[in-house]
Write a protein that holds these residues in place. Structure first.
Motif, PDB file in Angstrom:
ATOM      1  N   SER A 253       0.958  -1.105  -0.045  1.00 32.00           N
ATOM      2  CA  SER A 253      -0.139  -0.013  -0.040  1.00 32.00           C
ATOM      3  C   SER A 253       1.020   1.197  -0.127  1.00 32.00           C
ATOM      4  CB  SER A 253      -0.964  -0.053   1.165  1.00 32.00           C
ATOM      5  OG  SER A 253      -0.059  -0.060   2.274  1.00 32.00           O
ATOM      6  N   GLU A 254       0.214   2.499  -0.296  1.00 32.45           N
ATOM      7  CA  GLU A 254       1.177   3.669  -0.432  1.00 32.45           C
ATOM      8  C   GLU A 254       1.496   4.125   0.969  1.00 32.45           C
ATOM      9  OE1 GLU A 254      -0.882   6.814  -2.430  1.00 32.45           O
ATOM     10  OE2 GLU A 254      -0.674   5.689  -4.195  1.00 32.45           O
ATOM     11  N   ARG A 255       0.879   3.593   2.203  1.00 31.94           N
ATOM     12  CA  ARG A 255       1.176   4.094   3.586  1.00 31.94           C
ATOM     13  C   ARG A 255       1.224   2.629   4.333  1.00 31.94           C
ATOM     14  NH1 ARG A 255       1.821   9.322   4.615  1.00 31.94           N
ATOM     15  NH2 ARG A 255       1.140  10.789   3.176  1.00 31.94           N
ATOM     16  N   GLY A 256       2.019   2.666   5.098  1.00 25.57           N
ATOM     17  CA  GLY A 256       1.881   1.806   6.155  1.00 25.57           C
ATOM     18  C   GLY A 256       3.152   0.698   6.005  1.00 25.57           C
ATOM     19  N   LYS A 306       1.771   3.225  10.944  1.00 24.30           N
ATOM     20  CA  LYS A 306       0.636   3.263   9.963  1.00 24.30           C
ATOM     21  C   LYS A 306       0.741   4.456   8.957  1.00 24.30           C
ATOM     22  CE  LYS A 306      -2.603   3.143  13.293  1.00 24.30           C
ATOM     23  NZ  LYS A 306      -4.081   2.969  13.771  1.00 24.30           N
ATOM     24  N   ASN A 307       1.114   5.309   9.112  1.00 28.62           N
ATOM     25  CA  ASN A 307       1.198   6.396   8.164  1.00 28.62           C
ATOM     26  C   ASN A 307       2.351   6.718   7.543  1.00 28.62           C
ATOM     27  OD1 ASN A 307      -1.522   7.323   8.993  1.00 28.62           O
ATOM     28  ND2 ASN A 307      -0.660   8.346  10.750  1.00 28.62           N
ATOM     29  N   TYR A 308       3.554   5.788   7.488  1.00 26.65           N
ATOM     30  CA  TYR A 308       4.595   5.922   7.142  1.00 26.65           C
ATOM     31  C   TYR A 308       4.513   5.579   5.463  1.00 26.65           C
ATOM     32  CZ  TYR A 308       9.541   5.238   5.656  1.00 26.65           C
ATOM     33  OH  TYR A 308      10.605   5.304   4.925  1.00 26.65           O
ATOM     34  N   GLU A 309       5.022   6.546   4.897  1.00 26.22           N
ATOM     35  CA  GLU A 309       5.085   6.558   3.249  1.00 26.22           C
ATOM     36  C   GLU A 309       6.030   5.816   2.714  1.00 26.22           C
ATOM     37  OE1 GLU A 309       5.531   9.740  -0.340  1.00 26.22           O
ATOM     38  OE2 GLU A 309       5.063  10.562   1.747  1.00 26.22           O
ATOM     39  N   VAL A 310       5.679   4.751   1.984  1.00 27.35           N
ATOM     40  CA  VAL A 310       6.502   3.599   1.534  1.00 27.35           C
ATOM     41  C   VAL A 310       7.155   4.285   0.173  1.00 27.35           C
ATOM     42  CG1 VAL A 310       6.483   1.500   0.469  1.00 27.35           C
ATOM     43  CG2 VAL A 310       5.122   1.720   2.372  1.00 27.35           C
ATOM     44  N   LYS A 312       8.279   5.063  -3.183  1.00 23.06           N
ATOM     45  CA  LYS A 312       7.596   5.090  -4.699  1.00 23.06           C
ATOM     46  C   LYS A 312       8.379   3.763  -5.389  1.00 23.06           C
ATOM     47  CE  LYS A 312       5.859   9.753  -4.803  1.00 23.06           C
ATOM     48  NZ  LYS A 312       5.650  11.054  -5.461  1.00 23.06           N
ATOM     49  N   HIS A 337      11.973   8.367   3.049  1.00 21.97           N
ATOM     50  CA  HIS A 337      11.359   7.659   2.245  1.00 21.97           C
ATOM     51  C   HIS A 337      11.911   7.127   1.126  1.00 21.97           C
ATOM     52  CE1 HIS A 337       7.880   8.867   5.158  1.00 21.97           C
ATOM     53  NE2 HIS A 337       8.490  10.091   5.149  1.00 21.97           N
TER      54      HIS A 337
END
Length: 361
Positions: A253-256, A306-310, A312, A337
């Motif tokens: 997912s984009e975050r988490g 939970k809000n960590y931006e994975v 790109k 990131h």
């Protein structure tokens, strides 16, 4: 009535607590000091003045009680060498008396008759005993101390006492001349053996560098192949299907973050900083339970994970359904990131080598 194997029960609890953001399991790094000086250790500090900066037993018990109040049911005591902390037994007994599933990581040097007698009377869930050599020469090469005879004797005493133990082997360049013999020795005790496949970047204040002890791709592949030949599987056949299912990961997912760190698990370093796991970079997520209370500290770390931006780059990666991004492996890039290209390239090469080995077999 249907029965659930204990291992599966614990895994189910971990999944349920992760969904509910409950701090089910905690790792407590009691001290960065150790009676060995392993050249690949990511945390061990040599300055004896550090002992004046370590948390006291009373401070550890304050954190532990607050963690229990928040739902902690499992704990691991580690270090450095956890058993060198002056309040080790007070902390251990506090956990046991509160019904916490307790695991202890140790190098085995202090696992003497008296300690084993206490562990027999108040058994831990498991003792993880590190084995760093197969003779005096290898022990000195890896740890700087000729502790071979003492550690082997203590392992045998623990086995004879009926304690549940697991032998931990951590291959590195310093162990390379003896790695196969170390694995053979570990297997000779007739207990579970874990061969670590990941070496952690040492903290900056240790003065160590991963490049000095890391293994080449070929060395790592040879170790993994010989491990399968020398040692029995870590899990029995009845567990295999269950764990294979748990390895099937969804796409990113984009975050988490994917793992349980900061979701159902946490760690508290020797200086009282709460992190998702012991080696997690502090510039990504950390909190201070002694200052703010465990409840607020846990919420802060939990939200950060939970809000960590994975990154790109992970979303278009060929391994995005196998390798979920872990800031621990990208220490110098995680706060931005981004991925560490060296780690990613090495991991891709390892997967390709593993796939080739499977095809050849």
């Amino acid at each position: 009535m249907d029965q659930l194997p204990y291992r599966e029960f614990l895994a189910m609890i971990q999944e349920k607590t992760r969904e509910a953001d409950i701090p089910y399991s905690g790792s407590f790094e009691l001290t960065p000091l150790c009676n060995l000086d392993c050249k690949m250790c990511y945390v061990h500090l040599q300055d004896p003045s550090v002992k004046h900066q370590m948390l006291s037993g009373e401070q550890w018990l304050t954190i532990i009680q607050q963690a229990i109040d928040e739902g902690m049911m499992e704990a691991m005591l580690t270090g450095g060498e956890a058993m060198t902390h002056p309040a080790f037994w007070d902390i251990y007994m506090y956990l046991i008396n509160h019904g916490i599933i307790t695991r202890v990581k140790t190098n085995g040097l202090l696992l003497n008759e008296e300690a084993i007698k206490r562990f027999q009377e108040y058994p831990p869930y498991k003792l993880d005993i590190s084995l760093y050599g197969c003779d005096s020469e290898s022990y000195v090469a890896v740890t700087g101390v000729d502790a071979y005879e003492q550690v082997v004797r203590h392992i045998r005493l623990a086995v004879e006492a009926g304690l549940t133990i697991q032998i931990m082997v951590t291959p590195s360049s310093y162990m390379s001349p003896w790695t196969e013999r170390v694995m053979q020795l570990a297997g000779s005790f007739g207990v579970s053996v874990m061969v670590n496949g990941t070496l952690i970047d040492p903290h900056d204040n240790t003065g160590r560098k991963k490049a000095d002890f890391d293994l080449s791709l070929e060395e790592d592949r040879n170790i993994q192949e010989r491990k399968q030949e020398i040692l029995p599987p870590l899990y029995d056949p009845a567990d295999h299907e269950f764990f294979m299912k748990r390895r099937n990961r969804p796409r990113l997912s984009e975050r988490g973050l994917y793992c349980s760190a900061g979701r159902s698990g946490f760690a508290v370093n020797w200086d009282g900083v709460l992190l998702p796991c012991l080696a997690f970079p502090r510039d990504v997520a950390c909190a201070y339970p002694l200052r703010d209370g465990f409840h607020l500290a846990w919420n802060e770390v939990n939200e950060g994970v939970k809000n960590y931006e994975v990154p790109k780059a992970c979303h278009s990666c060929e391994l995005n359904d196998k390798c979920h991004y872990c800031p621990m492996h990208h220490q110098k890039f995680a706060a931005r990131h981004q991925c560490d290209p060296d780690y990613c390239n090495n991991l891709k090469a390892r997967y390709k080598a593993a796939e080739k080995t499977e095809k050849d077999n």
